[in-house]
Design a protein around this motif. Structure first.
Motif, PDB file in Angstrom:
ATOM      1  N   TYR A  36       0.642  -0.975   0.161  1.00 35.25           N
ATOM      2  CA  TYR A  36      -0.229   0.079  -0.096  1.00 35.25           C
ATOM      3  C   TYR A  36       1.158   0.967  -0.511  1.00 35.25           C
ATOM      4  O   TYR A  36       2.258   1.164   0.572  1.00 35.25           O
ATOM      5  N   GLN A  38       1.073   5.584   0.697  1.00 32.83           N
ATOM      6  CA  GLN A  38       0.367   6.205   1.543  1.00 32.83           C
ATOM      7  C   GLN A  38       0.238   7.446   1.357  1.00 32.83           C
ATOM      8  O   GLN A  38       1.897   8.095   1.722  1.00 32.83           O
ATOM      9  N   GLY A  41      -2.333  12.291   5.167  1.00 31.55           N
ATOM     10  CA  GLY A  41      -3.753  13.157   5.519  1.00 31.55           C
ATOM     11  C   GLY A  41      -4.492  12.153   4.600  1.00 31.55           C
ATOM     12  O   GLY A  41      -5.714  12.338   5.049  1.00 31.55           O
ATOM     13  N   LYS A  42      -4.212  10.906   4.223  1.00 30.10           N
ATOM     14  CA  LYS A  42      -4.362  10.003   3.270  1.00 30.10           C
ATOM     15  C   LYS A  42      -4.635   8.905   4.019  1.00 30.10           C
ATOM     16  O   LYS A  42      -3.960   8.545   3.770  1.00 30.10           O
ATOM     17  N   PRO A  44      -4.475   4.487   3.200  1.00 30.80           N
ATOM     18  CA  PRO A  44      -3.142   3.863   2.146  1.00 30.80           C
ATOM     19  C   PRO A  44      -4.448   3.315   0.985  1.00 30.80           C
ATOM     20  O   PRO A  44      -5.485   3.316   0.692  1.00 30.80           O
ATOM     21  N   PHE A  89       3.474   0.301   2.827  1.00 31.09           N
ATOM     22  CA  PHE A  89       2.914  -0.570   3.297  1.00 31.09           C
ATOM     23  C   PHE A  89       3.461  -1.791   3.138  1.00 31.09           C
ATOM     24  O   PHE A  89       2.162  -1.957   2.378  1.00 31.09           O
ATOM     25  N   GLY A 104       2.967  -4.196   7.832  1.00 29.93           N
ATOM     26  CA  GLY A 104       4.401  -4.053   8.196  1.00 29.93           C
ATOM     27  C   GLY A 104       4.305  -2.478   9.262  1.00 29.93           C
ATOM     28  O   GLY A 104       3.628  -2.436   8.885  1.00 29.93           O
ATOM     29  N   ALA A 105       5.093  -1.992   9.512  1.00 28.52           N
ATOM     30  CA  ALA A 105       4.895  -0.699   9.809  1.00 28.52           C
ATOM     31  C   ALA A 105       5.229   0.299   9.235  1.00 28.52           C
ATOM     32  O   ALA A 105       5.048   1.528   9.597  1.00 28.52           O
ATOM     33  N   ARG A 108       8.725   4.910   5.050  1.00 31.37           N
ATOM     34  CA  ARG A 108       8.724   6.848   4.562  1.00 31.37           C
ATOM     35  C   ARG A 108       9.951   6.928   4.045  1.00 31.37           C
ATOM     36  O   ARG A 108      11.703   6.500   4.057  1.00 31.37           O
TER      37      ARG A 108
ATOM     38  N   ARG B  42       3.068   5.746  12.523  1.00 28.28           N
ATOM     39  CA  ARG B  42       3.477   5.165  13.429  1.00 28.28           C
ATOM     40  C   ARG B  42       2.222   3.339  11.674  1.00 28.28           C
ATOM     41  O   ARG B  42       1.873   4.384  11.151  1.00 28.28           O
ATOM     42  N   GLY B  43       2.119   2.317  11.735  1.00 27.47           N
ATOM     43  CA  GLY B  43       1.509   1.533  11.459  1.00 27.47           C
ATOM     44  C   GLY B  43      -0.022   1.135  11.641  1.00 27.47           C
ATOM     45  O   GLY B  43       0.085   1.924  12.223  1.00 27.47           O
ATOM     46  N   LEU B  44      -0.458   0.651  11.066  1.00 28.92           N
ATOM     47  CA  LEU B  44      -2.117   0.285  11.086  1.00 28.92           C
ATOM     48  C   LEU B  44      -2.510  -0.798  11.894  1.00 28.92           C
ATOM     49  O   LEU B  44      -2.103  -1.839  11.559  1.00 28.92           O
ATOM     50  N   PHE B  88      -5.097   8.851  13.461  1.00 31.09           N
ATOM     51  CA  PHE B  88      -5.470   8.693  12.029  1.00 31.09           C
ATOM     52  C   PHE B  88      -6.380   7.349  11.958  1.00 31.09           C
ATOM     53  O   PHE B  88      -6.633   6.092  11.957  1.00 31.09           O
ATOM     54  N   LEU B  90      -9.501   4.363   9.717  1.00 29.72           N
ATOM     55  CA  LEU B  90      -9.113   4.280   8.941  1.00 29.72           C
ATOM     56  C   LEU B  90     -10.104   3.090   8.659  1.00 29.72           C
ATOM     57  O   LEU B  90     -10.268   2.325   9.119  1.00 29.72           O
ATOM     58  N   PHE B 102      -9.046   1.333   1.549  1.00 31.14           N
ATOM     59  CA  PHE B 102      -8.981   2.038   2.564  1.00 31.14           C
ATOM     60  C   PHE B 102     -10.221   3.272   2.517  1.00 31.14           C
ATOM     61  O   PHE B 102      -9.933   3.888   0.984  1.00 31.14           O
ATOM     62  N   GLY B 103     -10.810   3.672   2.987  1.00 36.99           N
ATOM     63  CA  GLY B 103     -11.646   5.603   2.858  1.00 36.99           C
ATOM     64  C   GLY B 103     -10.690   6.435   3.522  1.00 36.99           C
ATOM     65  O   GLY B 103      -8.944   6.626   3.234  1.00 36.99           O
ATOM     66  N   PRO B 104     -11.301   7.810   3.052  1.00 28.99           N
ATOM     67  CA  PRO B 104      -9.858   9.066   2.993  1.00 28.99           C
ATOM     68  C   PRO B 104      -9.705   8.853   4.257  1.00 28.99           C
ATOM     69  O   PRO B 104      -8.837  10.127   5.303  1.00 28.99           O
ATOM     70  N   ARG B 107      -9.116  12.479  11.340  1.00 27.20           N
ATOM     71  CA  ARG B 107      -8.026  12.488  12.216  1.00 27.20           C
ATOM     72  C   ARG B 107      -8.985  12.387  13.515  1.00 27.20           C
ATOM     73  O   ARG B 107      -9.378  13.976  13.817  1.00 27.20           O
TER      74      ARG B 107
END
Lengths: 113, 111
Positions: A36, A38, A41-42, A44, A89, A104-105, A108, B42-44, B88, B90, B102-104, B107
């Motif tokens: 993915y 990302q 602000g959006k 993924p 990701f 995964g973490a 960037r 960080r991750g999800l 954040f 999602l 995924f959605g937008p 926050r």
């Protein structure tokens, strides 16, 4: 065993260079491996995905390489562009059922002009 | 085509206040729905998933709850927000195969 380990945490690449992000997993039941992208602000967005019966998949400048025996897979971005700057990701999932993605973490990526 | 909506886009709430985040999916039927949280840098982390109306599974114990009152609606709630709930959020959906869309995102800042 449910973890997916991703490296590096951050990556700086010059425009036109190759960006490489690596992931490793333990659970051999995983059978689908998406990546993915990302932007800040959006949410993924699915970039490219591979199944373990394929060693490589290419879509445009993006290539996934998969090493089933080593339980590793990687994303290669050829001819990296500033617009590729984002967080990437990797993920793994056992298909069917609840399709719970294990992420995964994140890496960037910054592509400098 | 399928689309996924989340609202609000941003939210600032005081500690101890309630929370309600909404997610709706269009263009598909009987999707699996998911709530993820992403802390800064960080991750999800998967919070909840649902395979049908009224069916909710929680991945981690926490201050949040989820509900699915309709096939394509997924709600994330809290009775009393904590500082650690900032992040954040999602919403995502999938059908049959392993893809997730995924959605937008929302926050959330808890002060």
């Amino acid at each position: 065993q449910q973890q997916v380990k991703q490296s590096p945490q951050s990556l700086i690449v010059q425009k036109g260079g190759i960006s490489i992000i690596n992931c490793a997993y333990e659970n051999t039941a995983f059978d689908y491996f998406p990546w993915y992208q990302q932007f800040p602000g959006k949410g993924p967005a699915l970039l490219i995905a591979i199944r373990p019966d394929v060693s490589e998949k290419k879509e445009g400048r993006f290539t996934i390489s998969f090493n089933k025996s080593a339980k590793q897979f990687s994303l290669h971005i050829m001819d990296s562009q500033p617009g590729d700057s984002a967080t990437y990701f990797c993920a793994a999932v056992i298909s069917g059922g609840y399709n719970k993605l294990i992420f995964g973490a994140g890496t960037r990526l910054a592509v400098h002009p | 085509s399928q689309t996924i909506h989340q609202w609000p886009a941003t939210l600032v709430q005081p500690v101890g206040s309630p929370l309600s985040l909404e997610c709706t999916v269009e263009g598909t039927s009987n999707p699996n729905l998911y709530w993820y949280r992403q802390a800064a840098g960080r991750g999800l982390q998967l919070l909840f998933y649902s395979v049908g109306i009224g069916q909710i599974s929680s991945e981690v114990p926490q201050n949040l709850s989820a509900s699915r009152p309709q096939d394509r609606q997924f709600i994330l709630s809290s009775k009393k927000l904590l500082l650690s709930d900032s992040g954040f959020y999602l919403c995502a959906w999938s059908v049959s195969d392993s893809l997730k869309f995924f959605g937008p995102g929302t926050r959330l800042t808890v002060l």
